[in-house]
Design a protein around this motif. Sequence first.
Motif, mmCIF file in Angstrom:
data_model
loop_
_atom_site.group_PDB
_atom_site.id
_atom_site.type_symbol
_atom_site.label_atom_id
_atom_site.label_comp_id
_atom_site.label_asym_id
_atom_site.label_seq_id
_atom_site.Cartn_x
_atom_site.Cartn_y
_atom_site.Cartn_z
ATOM 1 N N UNK A 1 13.595 7.223 -5.090
ATOM 2 C CA UNK A 1 13.081 8.588 -5.100
ATOM 3 C C UNK A 1 11.817 8.782 -4.281
ATOM 4 N N UNK A 2 11.422 7.772 -3.519
ATOM 5 C CA UNK A 2 10.230 7.893 -2.682
ATOM 6 C C UNK A 2 10.454 8.933 -1.601
ATOM 7 N N UNK A 3 9.410 9.683 -1.312
ATOM 8 C CA UNK A 3 9.462 10.694 -0.252
ATOM 9 C C UNK A 3 8.671 10.165 0.937
ATOM 10 N N UNK A 4 9.400 9.507 1.864
ATOM 11 C CA UNK A 4 8.778 8.857 3.019
ATOM 12 C C UNK A 4 9.535 9.247 4.273
ATOM 13 N N UNK B 1 -0.743 8.779 5.176
ATOM 14 C CA UNK B 1 -0.138 8.326 6.425
ATOM 15 C C UNK B 1 -0.468 6.854 6.642
ATOM 16 N N UNK B 2 0.555 6.086 6.997
ATOM 17 C CA UNK B 2 0.371 4.678 7.336
ATOM 18 C C UNK B 2 0.809 4.495 8.779
ATOM 19 N N UNK B 3 -0.096 4.045 9.611
ATOM 20 C CA UNK B 3 0.224 3.771 11.008
ATOM 21 C C UNK B 3 0.166 2.269 11.226
ATOM 22 N N UNK C 1 4.401 6.157 9.126
ATOM 23 C CA UNK C 1 5.121 6.606 7.933
ATOM 24 C C UNK C 1 4.249 7.623 7.212
ATOM 25 N N UNK C 2 4.860 8.733 6.809
ATOM 26 C CA UNK C 2 4.174 9.748 6.027
ATOM 27 C C UNK C 2 4.779 9.713 4.631
ATOM 28 N N UNK C 3 3.937 9.509 3.648
ATOM 29 C CA UNK C 3 4.375 9.358 2.266
ATOM 30 C C UNK C 3 3.795 10.500 1.445
ATOM 31 N N UNK C 4 4.664 11.183 0.710
ATOM 32 C CA UNK C 4 4.224 12.225 -0.203
ATOM 33 C C UNK C 4 4.357 11.657 -1.610
ATOM 34 N N UNK D 1 0.841 -1.196 0.000
ATOM 35 C CA UNK D 1 0.000 0.000 0.000
ATOM 36 C C UNK D 1 0.879 1.251 0.000
ATOM 37 N N UNK D 2 2.028 1.172 0.645
ATOM 38 C CA UNK D 2 2.967 2.305 0.639
ATOM 39 C C UNK D 2 3.432 2.612 -0.777
ATOM 40 N N UNK D 3 3.653 1.580 -1.583
ATOM 41 C CA UNK D 3 4.052 1.798 -2.974
ATOM 42 C C UNK D 3 2.922 2.483 -3.735
ATOM 43 N N UNK D 4 1.695 2.069 -3.504
ATOM 44 C CA UNK D 4 0.547 2.736 -4.126
ATOM 45 C C UNK D 4 0.525 4.211 -3.722
ATOM 46 N N UNK D 5 0.739 4.490 -2.435
ATOM 47 C CA UNK D 5 0.738 5.869 -1.951
ATOM 48 C C UNK D 5 1.863 6.685 -2.591
#
Length: 160
Positions: free
Chosen positions: A84-87, A64-66, A94-97, A52-56
């Motif tokens: 290049x992920x912004x996490x 945000x993933x808690x 984890x906060x992902x932009x 799901x983080x990759x999707x984000x």
Amino acid sequence: MNLVQKLVRAGVDVRVGVNTMRVVSSRQTRMRVPSIQTASYPGFSTDVQSQYAVLAMMGRGRTTITENLFEDRFKYVDELRKLGARICVRGRTAVIVGTQKLSSEPIQLFSHDLRGAVALVIAGLVADGQCIVENAELASRGHEDIVRDFAQLGADITWM
């Protein structure tokens, strides 16, 4: 909310059958990926939070993933940053932009666990360029033939 409900909320067309699931999303518009908190069944499964983080990462805005169930579930994050992920990780969150593009010209990533290995393979597939996921055999503990499955979906993927 479970994974299917979150995907539908993000604008993905999901059709669930008895033994099938059809997922259709347009890559022309970047979706806004809802934030999640992992929980015991029937909540959001911790087993898919890295994917799901990759999707984000590919979405727009901030997600945000808690992680409420297990400590140290974000081992994959440093590897995603190489693309290049912004996490940013703080404790269990984890906060992902979302970013427009991931780059992997060529890059080697190292997987630490089954779930992270799958996430790194998916990230490598959506990134531009070539990506090698080391220790990817961990993914085979949970997937009979992940290379075949992704290849059947049209991925350019090889087991080395």
